[in-house]
Design an enzyme around this catalytic site. Structure first.
Site, short mmCIF file in Angstrom:
data_model
loop_
_atom_site.label_atom_id
_atom_site.label_comp_id
_atom_site.label_asym_id
_atom_site.label_seq_id
_atom_site.Cartn_x
_atom_site.Cartn_y
_atom_site.Cartn_z
N ILE A 50 0.92 -1.13 0.02
CA ILE A 50 -0.10 -0.06 -0.03
C ILE A 50 0.90 1.36 -0.21
O ILE A 50 0.32 2.32 -0.68
CB ILE A 50 -0.76 -0.01 1.24
CG1 ILE A 50 -2.29 0.92 0.89
CG2 ILE A 50 -0.26 0.29 2.40
CD1 ILE A 50 -3.26 0.73 1.79
N GLY A 85 3.22 -4.64 10.93
CA GLY A 85 2.36 -4.69 9.88
C GLY A 85 2.07 -3.71 8.82
O GLY A 85 3.49 -2.96 8.56
N ASP A 129 0.84 -0.68 9.48
CA ASP A 129 1.17 0.38 10.56
C ASP A 129 2.73 0.66 10.24
O ASP A 129 3.28 2.09 10.04
CB ASP A 129 0.86 0.19 11.61
CG ASP A 129 0.71 1.39 12.59
OD1 ASP A 129 0.19 1.22 13.75
OD2 ASP A 129 0.86 2.51 12.01
N SER A 131 -7.37 -5.13 10.16
CA SER A 131 -7.97 -6.06 11.10
C SER A 131 -7.64 -7.77 10.53
O SER A 131 -7.77 -8.34 11.60
CB SER A 131 -9.37 -6.02 11.85
OG SER A 131 -9.48 -5.02 12.41
N TYR A 169 -4.49 -8.45 14.16
CA TYR A 169 -5.92 -8.39 14.88
C TYR A 169 -6.70 -9.72 14.60
O TYR A 169 -7.86 -9.80 15.17
CB TYR A 169 -6.73 -7.05 14.61
CG TYR A 169 -6.03 -5.88 15.48
CD1 TYR A 169 -4.89 -6.10 16.17
CD2 TYR A 169 -6.73 -4.74 15.41
CE1 TYR A 169 -4.48 -5.01 16.87
CE2 TYR A 169 -6.14 -3.68 16.20
CZ TYR A 169 -4.92 -3.96 16.80
OH TYR A 169 -4.43 -3.03 17.71
N1 APR Z 1 0.45 -3.15 2.27
C1 APR Z 1 -0.65 -3.38 2.17
N2 APR Z 1 -1.34 -4.54 3.09
C2 APR Z 1 -0.37 -4.74 4.04
C3 APR Z 1 0.97 -4.43 4.09
C4 APR Z 1 1.40 -3.45 3.13
N3 APR Z 1 2.65 -3.02 3.04
N4 APR Z 1 1.62 -5.20 5.20
C5 APR Z 1 0.60 -5.69 5.89
N5 APR Z 1 -0.53 -5.67 5.07
C6 APR Z 1 -1.84 -6.27 5.45
C7 APR Z 1 -1.77 -7.70 6.02
O1 APR Z 1 -1.51 -8.56 5.23
C8 APR Z 1 -3.36 -7.66 6.54
O2 APR Z 1 -4.06 -8.47 5.45
O3 APR Z 1 -2.61 -5.57 5.95
C9 APR Z 1 -3.55 -6.27 6.77
C10 APR Z 1 -4.00 -5.63 8.05
O4 APR Z 1 -2.80 -6.37 8.86
P1 APR Z 1 -2.05 -5.62 9.74
O5 APR Z 1 -1.15 -4.70 9.24
O6 APR Z 1 -1.78 -6.74 11.17
O7 APR Z 1 -3.13 -4.88 10.68
P2 APR Z 1 -4.10 -5.27 11.81
O8 APR Z 1 -4.63 -6.83 11.59
O9 APR Z 1 -5.34 -4.26 11.53
O10 APR Z 1 -3.46 -5.09 13.31
C11 APR Z 1 -3.26 -3.96 13.60
O11 APR Z 1 -1.15 -4.45 13.83
O12 APR Z 1 0.51 -3.35 12.93
C12 APR Z 1 0.13 -3.51 14.04
O13 APR Z 1 0.08 -1.11 15.00
C13 APR Z 1 -0.75 -2.09 14.26
O14 APR Z 1 -1.51 -2.76 16.61
C14 APR Z 1 -1.87 -2.60 15.22
C15 APR Z 1 -2.34 -3.92 14.59
#
Ligand code: APR
Length: 325
Positions: free
Chosen positions: A10, A31, A33, A116, A120
């Site tokens: 992204i 992730g 973030d 999520s 999550y």
């Molecule tokens: N680009 C697009 N999608 C991504 C990327 C990226 N660079 N990196 C990860 N993802 C995808 C993951 O594969 C997943 O499908 O984003 C989706 C959400 O995953 P997470 O980043 O783990 O977010 P979430 O599940 O909402 O958990 C949030 O994770 O990173 C920490 O600070 C964040 O505490 C929070 C928690």
């Protein structure tokens, strides 16, 4: 195409804003973030510190800093606890509140990760359905280009029953196509006369249809079908996941030559049956073929009268096929 499901990182997507799946502190972690903070640079963290955190389901906006995107919309998804802790409403609110900010800031494009579904633990197919449902409702009233960014495609196979029944349909059609051809070759004397009668019947119907509208172009046939079905233009192109500009090109140029996927997007939007589909495709110089997986998947949806273009795109994406619109 107002809604595109794409596979990418992204932080590399060209959009006015990208959405971050953050946590309540908004201070970054892993992730998506972590990836966004790393790509945006340290000034993002400085601005996040001024926001005072964010509740689950809420959304806040910052500048994009070193990212190509002008803005970052931070939203906090629910932690999946089995589905009875208000997760669905909270996740729905993540998309709704992020899209409210897109409207407030008059943005023309935005990219979402699957909120999520990583740390999550929200089941990807449930989360995808929520994302597509909120986004498609929003697109009925707003002209914005929205990217749904799937990062780990391989881990992301929709294990829905729809996926397996389409797979079965493909196998059946593919086998049918090849065994029928073999059978016809083996018994050509018997089948030949029946096939000739059948083909003459089909030709008669088609010949009669074609003669009735021989000089009708694709664009004229499309507009005629919209009129005959009592639908209005906006509803048709929105349900076809086609943007306003493309539709007005087709409306104003009777000889406009659309792509096959655009023709099929209108087939879905107008809820055409298989014969009408073949007629409309023919007007644009296309046909359905059982040697094309994409065509067989489309035929599956038409035969089963499933005309939700976002659901179809979800499945096409899973089969690594081009999406519609
Ligand atoms: N680009 C697009 N999608 C991504 C990327 C990226 N660079 N990196 C990860 N993802 C995808 C993951 O594969 C997943 O499908 O984003 C989706 C959400 O995953 P997470 O980043 O783990 O977010 P979430 O599940 O909402 O958990 C949030 O994770 O990173 C920490 O600070 C964040 O505490 C929070 C928690």
């Amino acid at each position: 195409m107002p809604l595109e499901i794409i596979r990418n990182d992204i932080t590399k997507v060209h959009a006015d804003a990208i959405v971050n799946a953050a946590n309540t502190s908004l201070l970054g972690r892993g992730g998506v973030d972590g990836a966004i903070h790393a790509a945006a640079g340290p000034d993002l963290l400085k601005e996040c510190r001024t926001l005072g955190g964010c509740e689950a389901g809420e959304a806040k906006i910052t500048k994009g800093y070193n990212l190509q995107a002008k803005y970052i919309i931070h939203t906090v998804g629910p932690i999946w606890r089995g589905g009875n802790s208000n997760e669905e409403e909270l996740l729905t609110n993540c998309y709704k509140n992020s899209l409210e900010l897109v409207k407030d800031y008059k943005l023309e494009s935005v990219a979402f990760p699957l909120i999520s579904t990583g740390v999550y633990g929200y089941p990807k197919d449930k989360a995808l359905k929520i994302a597509i449902s909120v986004i498609s409702d929003f697109l009925l009233k707003n002209d914005v280009t929205i990217y749904l960014v799937i990062y780990d495609k391989h881990a992301f196979m929709i294990s829905s029953k729809l996926f397996s029944s389409i797979k079965q349909y493909i196998d059946d059609r593919y086998i049918e196509e090849h065994s029928y051809a073999r059978e016809r070759y083996m018994k050509n004397s018997i089948c030949e006369s029946q096939c000739i009668v059948k083909e003459v019947e089909v030709k008669n119907r088609k010949l009669e249809d074609i003669l009735n509208n021989i000089d009708e172009s694709f664009s004229e046939m499309l507009l005629r079908l919209i009129y005959e079905k009592g639908m209005d233009d906006v509803d048709v192109y929105k349900r076809a996941n086609v943007d306003r500009r493309l539709f007005s090109k087709i409306r104003n140029d009777k000889n406009y030559k659309p792509s096959k996927s655009t023709v099929i997007a209108f087939v879905i939007s107008l809820r055409l049956n298989l014969d009408e589909t073949k007629d409309l495709l023919l007007k644009a110089g296309f046909a359905l073929s059982h040697s094309s997986k994409f065509d067989i998947i489309i035929e599956y949806f038409i035969e089963n009268k499933i005309y939700d273009i976002f659901e179809i795109n979800e499945e096409l994406f899973t089969f690594d096929e081009n999406t519609l619109g």
